[in-house]
Motif scaffolding. Sequence first.
Motif, mmCIF file in Angstrom:
data_model
loop_
_atom_site.group_PDB
_atom_site.id
_atom_site.type_symbol
_atom_site.label_atom_id
_atom_site.label_comp_id
_atom_site.label_asym_id
_atom_site.label_seq_id
_atom_site.Cartn_x
_atom_site.Cartn_y
_atom_site.Cartn_z
ATOM 1 N N SER A 76 0.882 -1.268 -0.053
ATOM 2 C CA SER A 76 0.019 0.037 -0.046
ATOM 3 C C SER A 76 0.748 1.324 0.000
ATOM 4 O O SER A 76 0.590 2.309 -0.563
ATOM 5 C CB SER A 76 -0.762 0.114 1.353
ATOM 6 N N PHE A 77 1.855 1.252 0.861
ATOM 7 C CA PHE A 77 2.707 2.465 1.039
ATOM 8 C C PHE A 77 3.535 2.619 -0.465
ATOM 9 O O PHE A 77 3.512 3.806 -1.071
ATOM 10 C CB PHE A 77 3.856 2.329 2.332
ATOM 11 N N ILE A 78 4.023 1.521 -1.000
ATOM 12 C CA ILE A 78 4.963 1.488 -2.216
ATOM 13 C C ILE A 78 4.090 2.010 -3.329
ATOM 14 O O ILE A 78 4.285 2.994 -4.049
ATOM 15 C CB ILE A 78 5.615 0.420 -2.363
ATOM 16 N N ASN A 79 2.747 1.537 -3.220
ATOM 17 C CA ASN A 79 2.000 2.133 -4.320
ATOM 18 C C ASN A 79 1.549 3.468 -4.136
ATOM 19 O O ASN A 79 1.579 4.295 -5.514
ATOM 20 C CB ASN A 79 0.619 1.133 -4.382
ATOM 21 N N PRO A 101 6.101 -7.649 -6.609
ATOM 22 C CA PRO A 101 5.047 -6.694 -7.365
ATOM 23 C C PRO A 101 5.295 -5.304 -7.053
ATOM 24 O O PRO A 101 5.146 -4.375 -7.768
ATOM 25 C CB PRO A 101 3.752 -7.268 -6.869
ATOM 26 N N ALA A 102 5.346 -4.780 -5.572
ATOM 27 C CA ALA A 102 5.366 -3.378 -5.426
ATOM 28 C C ALA A 102 6.580 -2.941 -6.022
ATOM 29 O O ALA A 102 6.507 -1.445 -6.619
ATOM 30 C CB ALA A 102 5.464 -3.341 -3.733
ATOM 31 N N LEU A 103 7.705 -3.343 -6.001
ATOM 32 C CA LEU A 103 8.943 -2.880 -6.472
ATOM 33 C C LEU A 103 8.954 -2.882 -7.945
ATOM 34 O O LEU A 103 9.392 -2.073 -8.410
ATOM 35 C CB LEU A 103 10.300 -3.551 -5.848
ATOM 36 N N LEU A 105 6.265 -2.086 -9.501
ATOM 37 C CA LEU A 105 5.552 -1.037 -9.881
ATOM 38 C C LEU A 105 6.344 0.077 -9.592
ATOM 39 O O LEU A 105 6.330 1.062 -10.585
ATOM 40 C CB LEU A 105 4.341 -1.003 -8.858
ATOM 41 N N ALA A 106 7.190 0.253 -8.661
ATOM 42 C CA ALA A 106 8.001 1.425 -8.410
ATOM 43 C C ALA A 106 9.130 1.577 -9.743
ATOM 44 O O ALA A 106 9.192 2.772 -10.311
ATOM 45 C CB ALA A 106 8.817 1.324 -7.077
ATOM 46 N N LYS A 107 9.679 0.573 -10.115
ATOM 47 C CA LYS A 107 10.306 0.579 -11.420
ATOM 48 C C LYS A 107 9.644 1.341 -12.741
ATOM 49 O O LYS A 107 10.080 1.932 -13.458
ATOM 50 C CB LYS A 107 10.966 -0.908 -11.571
ATOM 51 N N GLU A 108 8.299 0.468 -12.694
ATOM 52 C CA GLU A 108 7.483 1.081 -13.964
ATOM 53 C C GLU A 108 7.136 2.382 -13.730
ATOM 54 O O GLU A 108 6.828 3.129 -14.801
ATOM 55 C CB GLU A 108 6.235 0.078 -14.111
ATOM 56 N N SER A 109 7.092 2.894 -12.501
ATOM 57 C CA SER A 109 6.701 4.452 -12.459
ATOM 58 C C SER A 109 7.978 5.257 -12.243
ATOM 59 O O SER A 109 7.776 6.568 -12.041
ATOM 60 C CB SER A 109 6.027 4.382 -10.855
ATOM 61 N N ASP A 110 9.069 4.853 -12.764
ATOM 62 C CA ASP A 110 10.322 5.535 -12.872
ATOM 63 C C ASP A 110 10.850 6.162 -11.626
ATOM 64 O O ASP A 110 11.328 7.129 -11.167
ATOM 65 C CB ASP A 110 10.293 6.790 -13.885
ATOM 66 N N VAL A 111 10.348 5.312 -10.340
ATOM 67 C CA VAL A 111 10.865 5.553 -8.971
ATOM 68 C C VAL A 111 12.153 4.821 -8.700
ATOM 69 O O VAL A 111 12.128 3.628 -8.497
ATOM 70 C CB VAL A 111 9.761 5.372 -7.993
ATOM 71 N N PRO A 112 13.327 5.215 -8.580
ATOM 72 C CA PRO A 112 14.639 4.281 -8.455
ATOM 73 C C PRO A 112 14.403 3.734 -6.757
ATOM 74 O O PRO A 112 14.000 4.521 -5.967
ATOM 75 C CB PRO A 112 15.609 5.443 -8.211
ATOM 76 N N VAL A 113 14.877 2.452 -6.616
ATOM 77 C CA VAL A 113 14.605 1.809 -5.483
ATOM 78 C C VAL A 113 15.927 1.387 -4.817
ATOM 79 O O VAL A 113 16.745 1.143 -5.565
ATOM 80 C CB VAL A 113 13.755 0.619 -5.595
ATOM 81 N N CYS A 115 17.555 -0.753 -1.982
ATOM 82 C CA CYS A 115 17.335 -1.678 -0.767
ATOM 83 C C CYS A 115 18.349 -1.617 0.101
ATOM 84 O O CYS A 115 19.424 -1.239 -0.041
ATOM 85 C CB CYS A 115 17.298 -3.265 -1.106
ATOM 86 N N TYR A 116 18.109 -1.773 1.469
ATOM 87 C CA TYR A 116 18.998 -2.029 2.570
ATOM 88 C C TYR A 116 18.804 -3.209 3.619
ATOM 89 O O TYR A 116 17.495 -3.567 3.687
ATOM 90 C CB TYR A 116 19.015 -0.702 3.282
ATOM 91 N N ASN A 117 19.391 -3.803 3.947
ATOM 92 C CA ASN A 117 19.210 -5.010 5.037
ATOM 93 C C ASN A 117 18.628 -6.221 4.547
ATOM 94 O O ASN A 117 19.284 -7.399 4.606
ATOM 95 C CB ASN A 117 18.350 -4.477 6.261
ATOM 96 N N THR A 118 17.515 -5.942 3.626
ATOM 97 C CA THR A 118 16.736 -7.040 3.131
ATOM 98 C C THR A 118 16.449 -6.621 1.722
ATOM 99 O O THR A 118 16.641 -5.122 1.453
ATOM 100 C CB THR A 118 15.502 -7.649 3.617
ATOM 101 N N CYS A 119 16.135 -7.438 0.761
ATOM 102 C CA CYS A 119 15.829 -7.060 -0.608
ATOM 103 C C CYS A 119 15.068 -8.415 -1.173
ATOM 104 O O CYS A 119 14.711 -9.375 -0.568
ATOM 105 C CB CYS A 119 17.060 -6.932 -1.455
ATOM 106 N N ILE A 120 14.318 -8.188 -2.389
ATOM 107 C CA ILE A 120 13.863 -9.249 -3.228
ATOM 108 C C ILE A 120 14.958 -10.198 -3.736
ATOM 109 O O ILE A 120 16.051 -9.952 -3.630
ATOM 110 C CB ILE A 120 13.074 -8.802 -4.079
ATOM 111 N N GLU A 121 14.306 -11.329 -4.082
ATOM 112 C CA GLU A 121 15.290 -12.292 -4.760
ATOM 113 C C GLU A 121 16.139 -11.730 -5.892
ATOM 114 O O GLU A 121 15.780 -10.964 -6.567
ATOM 115 C CB GLU A 121 14.436 -13.503 -5.419
ATOM 116 N N ASP A 122 17.359 -12.386 -6.135
ATOM 117 C CA ASP A 122 18.519 -11.510 -6.610
ATOM 118 C C ASP A 122 18.321 -11.351 -8.079
ATOM 119 O O ASP A 122 18.461 -9.948 -8.424
ATOM 120 C CB ASP A 122 19.729 -12.522 -6.731
ATOM 121 N N ALA A 123 17.683 -12.074 -8.941
ATOM 122 C CA ALA A 123 17.455 -11.778 -10.446
ATOM 123 C C ALA A 123 16.348 -10.798 -10.519
ATOM 124 O O ALA A 123 16.645 -9.777 -11.302
ATOM 125 C CB ALA A 123 16.822 -13.035 -10.751
ATOM 126 N N LYS A 124 15.368 -10.677 -9.532
ATOM 127 C CA LYS A 124 14.472 -9.531 -9.558
ATOM 128 C C LYS A 124 14.983 -8.367 -9.178
ATOM 129 O O LYS A 124 14.732 -7.098 -9.480
ATOM 130 C CB LYS A 124 13.185 -10.072 -9.064
#
Length: 325
Positions: A76-79, A101-103, A105-113, A115-124
């Motif tokens: 909800s927050f990232i959206n 999916p949230a990240l 969407l951020a990429k598709e919205s041209d919002v650079p992401v 990560c710190y401490n944790t992240c999504i699986e490496d390929a994504k």
Amino acid sequence: MNHAKRRALAVLVTVMVLAATAAACGKVGENGRIGVVYLNAEGYYAGVGRGLRATLDGGPQLVQTNIRSDPARESSFINTMSSAKVDALIVSPASATASIPALRLAKESDVPVICYNTCIEDAKAREYVRAFVLGSPAEFGRVSGEQMGDHFRSAGVRSPRVGIINCEQFEVCIERRKGFEQALKEKVPGARIVANQQGLQMDEAVERAEQLLVAHPDLDAFYGEAGSQTLGAVRAVEARGRAGKTVVFGGDMSVDAAKKLQDGRVLKGVADISGIKVGRLAGRAAQDVLEGRPGGSFIIPAPVDRYLGAQDGARWLREHPDGIP
């Protein structure tokens, strides 16, 4: 009100707050806006916030939330941040898979992401994320494995029985455990991992550790993969009257961890990645985004610190009088 409606209302309230803030003061956000996601309420994330503010002081507006390890809150927050076109997102994702999916969407919205401490699986992550501030999870685990191994070698214990309280919903915690096990076996080849249970929140970690102590009353040690797991194991050992018999090694310094380390009866050693240091590194990565500088290496390494014994516990408390790690 059902769950979907509550989430929609939360997003609407966030948008309204952002709009009201901008209307109340034309200067708010004029130097950019950055969305910040804290995974939970552990002191580590207060340290990250301090490091971010120190690095970005006088710069972009920070729009922050604590998702309480809930992917739905995070989504909800990232959206909302993606819709608002913030200049960057700094996030410790709740899940290596559910957060994708949230990240995306951020990429598709041209919002650079970032990560710190944790992240999504490496390929994504390499597809949707600009940079990942990460203290080596293998090194983090190795610190505790070496500390525990030295402890048992000094005590002449050749076949210690070890239980693990884990946070392996996150890939970094799996890597921490691998580093721990490898280092422990190198020091004490006869060591045995007799159980490995997940306990993400403190209460759950205490419960799981107590269950392991009932199932394995001769347990020699616990390894806690992060702060809640470490302190949960300590509390369980104390509650079951095993202080002096079952020791704990683990991750993440805090006031409580430093005090237990200083006490020395149960907690013997802690590996730590300072939240303040991580926040500073993430803040610098965000500055690069705002100033249009090209990204460097995907992984931004954060240092792993070692604390062993009562003297190190006392030193940490002196160096962090406000308790922010």
